[in-house]
Scaffold this motif. Sequence first.
Motif: not given
Ligand SMILES: [Zn+2]
Length: 209
Positions: A35, A37, A39, A56, A58
């Motif tokens: 992801c 972010c 993850n 993920c 988020c």
């Molecule tokens: Zn994420």
Amino acid sequence: MSKFVDLTGRRFGRLTVIKRKKTDDTNRTYWICQCDCGNIKTVEAYALKIGRTKSCGCLSVDIARQKATRHGLRHTRIYNIWRNMKYRCEHKDHPQYIDYGGRGISVCEEWHDFMMFYKWAIENGYQDNLTIDRIDNNNGYSPDNCRWVDAKIQGNNKRNNLIVEFKGKPMTISQISDLTEINYEKLRKAFHSGRIYKMFNEEPEDSEV
Ligand SMILES: [Zn+2]
């Protein structure tokens, strides 16, 4: 069984496919994704392809936070500035309509979305003591024609320029003072400190935002 498609390297929303995950399940294909972010998440191929899974997890958190923020901004000075800007350009019952909407001054498409206006405001030096100013007085409200200036410089402290929404209608402080019999000076101070937005703003309908 459908034909196997290698998704390695493809992107689905915030997810980038890293590699296939080996499983005992012969009916389904799973992909290990990274992801944006940071993850790592394992997602079934089908969920990626139909767009059911785009992060993920988020992403939905961000959307929820954004909605909460928008709601949380309703009693702020920026929100009031935005409402007033739209009102004086688009509603004939605004005390200043004649100088705005009446003269063909409008609010650009983009700024009909409050969060877009909010974003522009924050990124372009908004402060609580500043007021929105059109650079070219004959043009409307848009990112390229607006800036934040000192209220005094703009001459915005004139009595008839202190406008706030009262019972769903924009009114000058003097009008509100007459109606409510609240002292004008008290209202003026509440206006400049920003307290007034909490005093009179009722929850606007969702459709307006
Ligand atoms: Zn994420």
